[in-house]
Design a protein around this motif. Structure first.
Motif, PDB file in Angstrom:
ATOM      1  N   THR A   3     -15.987 -14.104  74.503  1.00 46.90           N
ATOM      2  CA  THR A   3     -16.698 -15.373  74.302  1.00 46.90           C
ATOM      3  C   THR A   3     -18.171 -15.171  74.655  1.00 46.90           C
ATOM      4  O   THR A   3     -18.549 -14.184  75.303  1.00 46.90           O
ATOM      5  CB  THR A   3     -16.139 -16.476  75.221  1.00 46.90           C
ATOM      6  OG1 THR A   3     -16.437 -16.110  76.575  1.00 46.90           O
ATOM      7  CG2 THR A   3     -14.636 -16.643  75.048  1.00 46.90           C
ATOM      8  N   GLU A   5     -19.893 -16.755  76.806  1.00 48.24           N
ATOM      9  CA  GLU A   5     -20.058 -16.804  78.251  1.00 48.24           C
ATOM     10  C   GLU A   5     -19.751 -15.431  78.878  1.00 48.24           C
ATOM     11  O   GLU A   5     -20.482 -14.949  79.741  1.00 48.24           O
ATOM     12  CB  GLU A   5     -19.112 -17.884  78.816  1.00 48.24           C
ATOM     13  CG  GLU A   5     -19.463 -18.353  80.220  1.00 48.24           C
ATOM     14  CD  GLU A   5     -20.935 -18.715  80.409  1.00 48.24           C
ATOM     15  OE1 GLU A   5     -21.541 -19.318  79.486  1.00 48.24           O
ATOM     16  OE2 GLU A   5     -21.475 -18.348  81.463  1.00 48.24           O
ATOM     17  N   GLU A   6     -18.680 -14.797  78.395  1.00 45.65           N
ATOM     18  CA  GLU A   6     -18.311 -13.469  78.916  1.00 45.65           C
ATOM     19  C   GLU A   6     -19.395 -12.434  78.597  1.00 45.65           C
ATOM     20  O   GLU A   6     -19.745 -11.595  79.427  1.00 45.65           O
ATOM     21  CB  GLU A   6     -16.974 -13.029  78.301  1.00 45.65           C
ATOM     22  CG  GLU A   6     -15.774 -13.797  78.842  1.00 45.65           C
ATOM     23  CD  GLU A   6     -14.517 -13.573  77.998  1.00 45.65           C
ATOM     24  OE1 GLU A   6     -14.641 -13.304  76.781  1.00 45.65           O
ATOM     25  OE2 GLU A   6     -13.418 -13.673  78.570  1.00 45.65           O
ATOM     26  N   LYS A   8     -22.533 -13.009  78.125  1.00 38.67           N
ATOM     27  CA  LYS A   8     -23.724 -13.298  78.915  1.00 38.67           C
ATOM     28  C   LYS A   8     -23.569 -12.724  80.328  1.00 38.67           C
ATOM     29  O   LYS A   8     -24.474 -12.087  80.862  1.00 38.67           O
ATOM     30  CB  LYS A   8     -23.943 -14.810  78.957  1.00 38.67           C
ATOM     31  CG  LYS A   8     -25.263 -15.216  79.547  1.00 38.67           C
ATOM     32  CD  LYS A   8     -25.487 -16.699  79.357  1.00 38.67           C
ATOM     33  CE  LYS A   8     -26.368 -17.250  80.452  1.00 38.67           C
ATOM     34  NZ  LYS A   8     -26.343 -18.704  80.490  1.00 38.67           N
ATOM     35  N   LYS A   9     -22.382 -12.962  80.910  1.00 35.37           N
ATOM     36  CA  LYS A   9     -22.140 -12.455  82.268  1.00 35.37           C
ATOM     37  C   LYS A   9     -22.267 -10.935  82.315  1.00 35.37           C
ATOM     38  O   LYS A   9     -22.868 -10.368  83.218  1.00 35.37           O
ATOM     39  CB  LYS A   9     -20.739 -12.870  82.734  1.00 35.37           C
ATOM     40  CG  LYS A   9     -20.728 -14.298  83.246  1.00 35.37           C
ATOM     41  CD  LYS A   9     -19.426 -14.608  83.943  1.00 35.37           C
ATOM     42  CE  LYS A   9     -19.392 -16.056  84.397  1.00 35.37           C
ATOM     43  NZ  LYS A   9     -18.076 -16.655  84.266  1.00 35.37           N
TER      44      LYS A   9
END
Ligand code: URA
Ligand code: SF4
Length: 254
Positions: A3, A5-6, A8-9
């Motif tokens: 995803t 978000e993943e 980005k992290k």
């Protein structure tokens, strides 16, 4: 499948790890723009080379760097490992403009880190200038030209909006251009570097001093002395600007 978000992290983690492994110097970065893997690419529409709007509308260095990172406006994007937006402080005393990333810069994502860059750092340090303190280091093109060839006019033109925007955000007191490509691009002139170097001219009201590229000094020892003379011209200008600033400050607060 990841995803947004993943991704980005992971990217942030890699940035922090990279910074501390390298030298601890925290590089300027913008917010990443990832999308979820399962979102299909939009169909039929021509690709917007600048994505999310035109570079001149970006209002921070980080946003400009983000646009650069995603840029496909010229053919150099196909052969780059990564983009090299530039680094240093905002509102610098001196903005250094080089030509374009070489092999070391393409691998690290940082400007002027190879042999020429190390010489540049030593030259700047000799007159009290440091990229993590009072300078910003950028290039005409943000992606490496293959085999270190000069950027083509159309590549420099495609990338110019980024440098223009960086300069209007940075508001450097002085610009030091290194080599022929930088000064010819900034001033939109075909005049020779020999005729331009060593004395101040102006770019949009900002004092601009053209000098040799540090790679030229590595190739040709005889250019080192005139390059040092250019640095002295820069040092005099900086101290004049300092004195003018002190006078103004004294007049405002008598
Ligand atoms: N030469 C340049 O013009 N720029 C760099 O960033 C490195 C080498
Ligand atoms: Fe975009 Fe500049 Fe890279 Fe070309 S060199 S792809 S214009 S960032």
């Amino acid at each position: 499948m990841m995803t947004a978000e993943e991704k980005k992290k992971l990217a942030l983690f890699l940035d922090i790890t990279g910074d501390s492994l390298r030298d601890g110097y925290k590089r300027l970065r913008e917010a990443y723009q990832f999308s979820d893997d399962e979102i299909p690419p939009s169909s039929g529409e021509p690709e917007d080379p600048y994505l999310n709007g035109f570079p001149e509308e970006a209002d921070t260095l980080e946003i400009v760097a983000g646009r650069i990172r995603l840029c496909t406006a010229c053919a150099l994007h196909r052969t780059r490992t990564q983009t090299v937006p530039g680094e240093g402080v905002n509102r610098p005393l001196v903005l250094v403009v080089g030509e374009g990333p070489g092999a070391d810069e393409d691998l690290t994502g940082r400007p002027f880190v190879g042999k020429a860059g190390q010489l540049l750092d030593r030259m700047l340090a000799s007159i009290g200038l440091f990229r993590n303190k009072n300078c910003f280091i950028a290039n005409v093109v943000k992606c490496r030209p293959p085999n270190n060839r000069e950027p083509l006019p159309e590549e420099a033109a495609a990338c110019a909006l980024f440098l223009t925007r960086q300069i209007s955000i940075l508001k450097p007191r002085v610009i030091l251009s290194a080599g022929r490509t930088a000064v010819q691009t900034l001033l939109e002139t075909a005049a020779s570097l020999g005729s331009l170097r060593g004395h101040f001219t102006e770019y949009k009201g900002i004092p601009l001093l053209p000098t040799y590229h540090p790679s030229a000094l590595l190739r040709d020892e005889s250019k080192k002395r005139p390059a040092w003379e250019d640095l002295k011209v820069l040092r005099v200008k900086l101290s004049e600007l300092d004195q003018a600033y002190a006078r103004e400050a004294a007049e405002r607060n008598p």
